[in-house]
Design an enzyme around this catalytic site. Structure first.
Site, PDB file in Angstrom:
ATOM      1  N   TYR A   1      32.001 -37.043 -51.999  1.00  0.00           N
ATOM      2  CA  TYR A   1      31.145 -36.775 -50.992  1.00  0.00           C
ATOM      3  C   TYR A   1      30.643 -37.956 -50.182  1.00  0.00           C
ATOM      4  O   TYR A   1      30.048 -37.961 -49.325  1.00  0.00           O
ATOM      5  CB  TYR A   1      29.516 -36.218 -51.572  1.00  0.00           C
ATOM      6  CG  TYR A   1      29.813 -34.675 -51.879  1.00  0.00           C
ATOM      7  CD1 TYR A   1      30.618 -34.164 -52.859  1.00  0.00           C
ATOM      8  CD2 TYR A   1      29.286 -33.638 -50.957  1.00  0.00           C
ATOM      9  CE1 TYR A   1      30.678 -32.927 -53.117  1.00  0.00           C
ATOM     10  CE2 TYR A   1      29.282 -32.216 -51.335  1.00  0.00           C
ATOM     11  CZ  TYR A   1      30.148 -31.928 -52.378  1.00  0.00           C
ATOM     12  OH  TYR A   1      30.335 -30.699 -52.697  1.00  0.00           O
TER      13      TYR A   1
ATOM     14  N   LYS B   1      35.436 -36.015 -66.078  1.00  0.00           N
ATOM     15  CA  LYS B   1      36.832 -35.819 -66.386  1.00  0.00           C
ATOM     16  C   LYS B   1      37.355 -37.178 -66.641  1.00  0.00           C
ATOM     17  O   LYS B   1      38.310 -37.530 -66.157  1.00  0.00           O
ATOM     18  CB  LYS B   1      37.625 -35.203 -65.087  1.00  0.00           C
ATOM     19  CG  LYS B   1      38.925 -34.823 -65.231  1.00  0.00           C
ATOM     20  CD  LYS B   1      39.109 -33.499 -66.000  1.00  0.00           C
ATOM     21  CE  LYS B   1      40.622 -33.278 -66.208  1.00  0.00           C
ATOM     22  NZ  LYS B   1      40.663 -32.012 -66.925  1.00  0.00           N
TER      23      LYS B   1
ATOM     24  N   ASP C   1      28.288 -29.873 -57.896  1.00  0.00           N
ATOM     25  CA  ASP C   1      28.165 -28.543 -56.741  1.00  0.00           C
ATOM     26  C   ASP C   1      28.814 -27.537 -57.221  1.00  0.00           C
ATOM     27  O   ASP C   1      28.229 -26.526 -57.071  1.00  0.00           O
ATOM     28  CB  ASP C   1      28.966 -29.325 -55.526  1.00  0.00           C
ATOM     29  CG  ASP C   1      28.908 -28.510 -54.161  1.00  0.00           C
ATOM     30  OD1 ASP C   1      27.936 -27.550 -54.193  1.00  0.00           O
ATOM     31  OD2 ASP C   1      29.774 -28.435 -53.380  1.00  0.00           O
TER      32      ASP C   1
ATOM     33  N   ASP D   1      36.456 -29.011 -67.239  1.00  0.00           N
ATOM     34  CA  ASP D   1      36.947 -27.837 -67.552  1.00  0.00           C
ATOM     35  C   ASP D   1      36.754 -26.658 -68.706  1.00  0.00           C
ATOM     36  O   ASP D   1      36.339 -25.841 -68.715  1.00  0.00           O
ATOM     37  CB  ASP D   1      38.565 -27.796 -67.369  1.00  0.00           C
ATOM     38  CG  ASP D   1      39.226 -28.921 -68.193  1.00  0.00           C
ATOM     39  OD1 ASP D   1      38.381 -30.030 -68.481  1.00  0.00           O
ATOM     40  OD2 ASP D   1      40.311 -29.030 -68.511  1.00  0.00           O
TER      41      ASP D   1
END
Ligand code: NAI
Length: 334
Positions: free
Chosen positions: A127, A174, A231, A207
């Protein structure tokens, strides 16, 4: 005896924004909270008046009052002005986004017993908006992760957990792929975790976390995430408990706080008077607790629960009540 008058900045926004903010202002009035609202336009509404999408007077008003209630503001896709929401977060350094996700009484959803809190870093990651074309057909977008921002969001999550008596904080990442950027996020949150020995700390890869959230959401307590994962998982969280119309949120900085719903301006139903004001009302309840109007916050929650349990619902929840009818029903209980 009445308390102090609270000066609060109100941004009705656009689309369904003015409809849901009117409803919430009406309900807070019925709850007898003494608020002097300072109304300010933003986004397309401000642009149509020949002003900037994020007018400086709006930022000044929030800085002065330190608290704002905000309706959704449309962001043009691919072109036009940059997001007012991102601009507000950056301008006021609203670094933490807080979204409590739990089952409201009388709201149908796929899951029961969901009670978790999503803490999203708000200022950096993809972002940061740092994109450029290297050569035609190749674009680079920079993912910025800093120790400073990761540490302060980690601390915000743990302090929130401690204040609310919550038992576990889970960092979502991640780092198996983005070893340096998400690795730094994890290192920073781990360092904070050591200061809170009474709270269990664990980590999940994004995930796997998404799968577990839809299999066993009750296993999660407080989640702390970098901006982009936060988000996405925030909307996933809303989906667990009945959708965007029933989740409130708040953005906190070191001095200011902006309370807004999770949903957007819903152009498909704007102006029809059928939007669900519950999400913004839940944000307003977070705001009432923030300004120490706890009795009013409890009263609004009680009235909202009463109305939903009585089967009075807007169309998104399978009912037939208009925004105004729903707000009137909550006011009547208050
Ligand atoms: P959206 O949240 O506005 O709408 C998604 C779907 O949910 C639509 O079908 C809509 O009718 C429904 N919905 C949303 N809120 C509802 C409510 N309170 N009651 C009943 N139904 C509701 O998402 P979308 O369409 O992706 O975004 C529209 C615009 O809003 C975009 O310009 C986006 O950038 C902006 N946006 C602004 C936000 C903010 O100001 N904080 C947050 C999210 C999006």
């Amino acid at each position: 005896m009445r308390g102090l008058t609270h000066a609060i900045t109100l941004v009705p926004g656009d689309g369904i924004g003015p409809e849901v903010t009117d409803a919430v202002v009406q309900i807070l009035g019925a709850a007898k909270v003494d608020i002097r609202w300072e109304r300010h336009d933003a986004g397309v509404v401000a642009v149509e008046q020949g002003r900037r999408p994020l007018p400086p007077e709006l930022l000044e008003s929030i800085r002065r009052n330190t608290v704002a209630l905000k309706g959704p503001v449309t962001t043009p896709i691919g072109e036009g002005f940059t997001s007012v929401n991102v601009g507000l977060r950056k301008g006021l350094d609203l670094y933490a986004n807080l979204r409590p996700v739990w089952n409201l009484p009388g709201v149908p959803s796929r899951f029961a017993n969901v009670d978790l809190v999503i803490v999203r870093e708000n200022t950096e990651d993809l972002y940061a908006g740092l994109e450029h074309q290297i050569v035609p057909g190749v674009v680079e977008s920079l993912k910025i992760i800093t120790e400073k921002a990761s540490t302060r969001i980690g601390r915000f999550a743990f302090e929130h957990a401690r204040r609310q008596g919550r038992k576990r904080v889970t960092a979502i990442h991640k780092a198996n792929i983005m070893k340096m950027s998400d690795g730094l996020f994890l290192d920073s949150v781990r360092a904070v975790a050591r200061e809170f020995p009474e709270i269990t700390y664990d980590e999940r890869i994004i995930d796997a976390a998404c799968m577990q959230l839809v299999l066993t959401p009750e296993r999660f307590d407080v989640l702390v995430l970098p901006n982009l994962y936060g988000d996405i998982v925030s909307d996933l969280g809303a989906g667990l408990v009945g959708g965007l119309g029933v989740v409130g949120a708040a953005n906190f900085g070191t001095t200011c706080a902006v309370f807004e719903a999770v949903h957007g301006s819903a152009p498909d139903i704007a102006g029809k008077g059928i939007a669900n004001p519950t999400a913004l009302l839940l944000s307003a309840v977070l705001m009432l607790r923030h300004i120490d109007e706890r009795a009013a916050a409890d009263a609004v929650m009680h009235a909202l629960g009463h109305v939903l349990n009585a089967g009075i619902r807007t169309r998104d929840l399978g009912g037939g009540a208009t925004t105004r009818e729903f707000a009137d029903a909550v006011c009547k209980v208050l």
